[in-house]
Design a protein around this motif. Structure first.
Motif, PDB file in Angstrom:
ATOM      1  N   VAL A   1      -1.852 -13.873   5.177  1.00 49.36           N
ATOM      2  CA  VAL A   1      -1.060 -14.764   4.332  1.00 49.36           C
ATOM      3  C   VAL A   1      -1.799 -16.065   4.054  1.00 49.36           C
TER       4      VAL A   1
ATOM      5  N   TRP B   1       3.307 -11.441  12.991  1.00 53.05           N
ATOM      6  CA  TRP B   1       2.880 -12.833  13.201  1.00 53.05           C
ATOM      7  C   TRP B   1       1.409 -12.912  13.597  1.00 53.05           C
TER       8      TRP B   1
ATOM      9  N   ALA C   1       4.645 -16.684   2.607  1.00 53.38           N
ATOM     10  CA  ALA C   1       4.365 -15.243   2.691  1.00 53.38           C
ATOM     11  C   ALA C   1       5.105 -14.488   1.598  1.00 53.38           C
TER      12      ALA C   1
ATOM     13  N   TYR D   1      -0.528 -12.983  10.399  1.00 51.34           N
ATOM     14  CA  TYR D   1      -0.129 -13.974   9.400  1.00 51.34           C
ATOM     15  C   TYR D   1      -1.289 -14.877   8.958  1.00 51.34           C
TER      16      TYR D   1
ATOM     17  N   PRO E   1       7.425 -11.494   6.457  1.00 51.95           N
ATOM     18  CA  PRO E   1       7.358 -11.430   7.923  1.00 51.95           C
ATOM     19  C   PRO E   1       8.464 -10.543   8.471  1.00 51.95           C
TER      20      PRO E   1
END
Length: 664
Positions: free
Chosen positions: A382, A375, A297, A378, A304
């Protein structure tokens, strides 16, 4: 509560003795600096009183007096630098008492039970460790004496001892440990405030920190030509004094630690043994989370914002997979230590941003190119972006290499190979990295034409070997220096084109333990034997370096972010302070980009989805299950130019490599 009784235990007595040894080094240095001045004073006084007269004493006064002045000036310069140089301070996130009253209350009660001074403040660090840190230097912005102790309250005004150090706690401990476990782990750390309050130990520590800061100041680049000799002299003197007191300072700290551990044995001793197991588990989960989850990331310009909460999920997943950690997940029903914070989400976000700065060198503040990510977002924000960005870079580099292989050659014995499919397709990558297989010549009949491709290759090599043995050996043409050829392949005189060495059918990876799950690249990475792969990897390395240089130039051109009181305590010029991994090799870059291209094809043609594995990072979900056998098949194509294992996996998974994929 003015001290701990230094003479009561062996560790404290040893620490004080070593502190006195450090102070003796300081006294001797001061004596050496004052000695020429004392001799000059004696010579001048003797001349004024008529006792030391004559040519010899007159010449001695002219020599010693200027020397004494120079030595005093040099000593004054060294002393001024040592006194004013800013000691190094660990990067932390400050936790004011109004934002965590329960945490401060727990630390205060722990200090009362240990009968030691309470820490002056609490700070968090994105690491699995805890320690005490002295921040009483004037450059650290120490508050006035009446407001210096944030925990002890009114008792601070009546205490004559120096201000207590700051308690630095590893942020993963607050989220993974329970309240009782955190108290047991912090007991020996808080107990160290007692020895720190002793005047001799405090003075010795200030002297050593001042010398270390003076060395850093003298070694700082960018000095003018006039001040460079002065800085070199100050640095040489500080290093000399550090060498003289290094052993004593180390033994002093060992004595302080022994005394603190002895005092903390009376507090939660049994629970501390269990809590130490959680320290090792938290360290393993934190390291895995940073290297496998956070680092991808950060490379994408996203950080994050809930790393501490993520370590709980990672360790819970580890306890589910690993039998050794089965009993640890049952603790999650107890009260976590992060409940001692009023706003754990805000603290988690601040420590996550600091972790990105320390381990990756990211900006100090969020921005358009440095945005937080939750999250839940993500996989899309990402994982999907990373794969499609890598795939786009791979095809841009392929466009610069042309339609033929990496070296610009083709098989001259037959018709030209068809041009790769234009557009961002996986077939284009497979065709480019596949080494050409030579056709059999009339002079060398090859049996077993109906066999499988891997068996036919073995049969051809066996026939060539038998023919060479029957004719007394066939000369192999000389290869140019630096040529890359697969080990163990045979090149008959009539076939100068290199041939790959595919694995026999039924066991495409005879040495499967070379690439265990979770270890993408072994310690000694094999050399790329695929000429096309080596050339493509070199171009990818150059392209990625150019993109990173452009991004760093753009970040440097922006305005410098405002300095907060906590970030002003440490120098951020050398970020990242703790790089997580060395730069990726060309082989690793090529394997990552090919894997990204395969994942993009799977998502666009087979309904796969990007996923997040708490222990392994970005993962491909096929039918809701995480794929585990893709890495060795990609390496077979990248290293040996053998696409058979990967093509078989694509067919079994329903992935169509000839279909274009969506890029960023």
């Amino acid at each position: 509560m003015t001290g701990i009784g230094i003479g009561e235990d062996v560790g404290a007595r040893g620490a004080r003795a070593r502190a006195l040894a450090v102070l003796r080094v300081r006294s001797r240095a001061l004596a050496v600096a004052v000695l020429p001045a004392a001799v000059a004073v004696v010579l001048l006084a003797g001349g004024w009183t008529g006792h030391l007269v004559g040519p010899f004493w007159h010449a001695a006064r002219w020599v010693v007096t200027p020397l004494a002045v120079l030595v005093l000036l040099a000593a004054g310069a060294v002393g001024l630098v040592v006194a004013r140089a800013r000691p190094a301070v660990s990067p932390t996130v400050a936790v004011p008492e109004e934002t965590a009253p329960d945490l401060y209350r727990m630390v205060r009660d722990l200090a009362d039970r240990l009968d030691v001074p309470a820490p002056s403040a609490i700070a968090l660090t994105p690491d699995c460790d805890s320690w005490l840190e002295d921040r009483t230097h004037p450059s650290h912005g120490t508050p006035p004496a009446a407001e210096r102790d944030e925990i002890a309250g009114a008792r601070a005004a009546h205490r004559r001892t120096p201000a207590a150090p700051v308690l630095v706690i590893g942020s993963p401990f607050l989220w993974w440990m329970r309240v009782g476990e955190l108290r047991a782990v912090l007991a020996p750390v808080v107990a160290g405030t007692g020895p720190s309050a002793h005047p001799d130990i405090a003075a010795a520590r200030r002297f050593v920190r001042g010398l270390d800061a003076a060395v850093a100041v003298a070694s700082a680049p960018g000095r003018r030509a006039l001040t460079r000799p002065v800085g070199a002299g100050v640095g040489w003197t500080a290093r000399l004094l550090l060498r003289a007191c290094r052993e004593h300072a180390a033994q002093m700290e060992r004595g302080v630690a022994a005394a603190a551990a002895e005092r903390a044995q009376a507090v939660d001793y049994g629970l501390r043994i269990v809590a130490q197991e959680q320290v090792g588990l938290a360290y393993a989960g934190w390291d895995r989370l940073l290297t496998r989850v956070a680092l991808p990331a950060w490379r994408m310009g996203r950080w994050p914002s809930r790393l501490d909460a993520g370590v709980v999920a990672a360790l819970t997943e580890l306890s589910r997979r690993d039998r050794l950690a089965e009993g640890f997940a049952s603790r999650l029903g107890e009260r976590p230590a992060c409940d001692l914070l009023d706003e754990p989400g805000v603290i988690d976000e601040a420590t996550s941003l600091l972790a990105a700065r320390l381990f990756h060198g990211g900006p100090a503040e969020p921005g358009p190119d440095w945005a937080p990510v939750d999250w839940e977002e993500y996989p899309e924000e990402v994982v999907d972006r990373k794969w499609r960005t890598d795939a786009a870079r791979l095809h841009r580099v392929l466009d610069t290499l042309g339609p033929h292989d990496a070296l610009g050659t083709h098989d001259a014995r037959g018709p030209a190979a068809p041009r790769p499919a234009q557009g961002p397709t996986l077939s284009r990558v497979l065709d480019h990295l596949t080494l050409p297989t030579p056709t059999p010549t009339p002079e060398t009949p090859v049996p077993g034409e109906s066999a499988a491709p891997g068996e036919a290759t073995v049969a051809r090599e066996a026939a060539v070997a038998e023919g060479s043995a029957a004719t007394g050996g066939t000369a192999v043409p000389e290869e140019p220096e630096g040529a890359l050829r697969p080990e163990g392949t045979l090149h008959p005189e009539s076939d100068p084109v290199p041939e790959s060495d595919p694995f026999p059918e039924g066991d495409p990876f005879p040495e499967g333990d070379l690439f265990p799950e979770g270890d993408l690249f072994p310690e000694e990475a094999p050399v790329l034997r695929n000429e096309r792969g080596a050339a493509l990897a070199a171009r990818l390395t150059t392209e990625l370096a150019r993109e990173e240089a452009t991004a760093s130039d753009g970040a440097a051109a922006g305005a410098r972010p405002a300095v907060t009181p906590d970030t002003a305590l440490w120098d951020d010029g050398g970020l990242p302070l703790f790089p997580l991994q060395p730069p990726r090799t060309a082989r690793e870059l090529l394997a990552d980009h090919v894997t990204a291209m395969v994942c993009c094809a799977a998502m666009d043609t087979a309904g796969a989805a990007p996923g997040l594995d708490w222990l392994d990072g970005p993962s491909l979900l096929l039918g809701g299950e995480r794929t585990k056998d893709l890495t060795p098949r990609v390496l077979s194509l990248v290293e040996d130019g053998d696409p058979a294992p990967l093509r078989a996996w694509l067919v079994a998974s329903g992935i169509r490599p000839e279909k274009p994929v969506r890029l960023v």
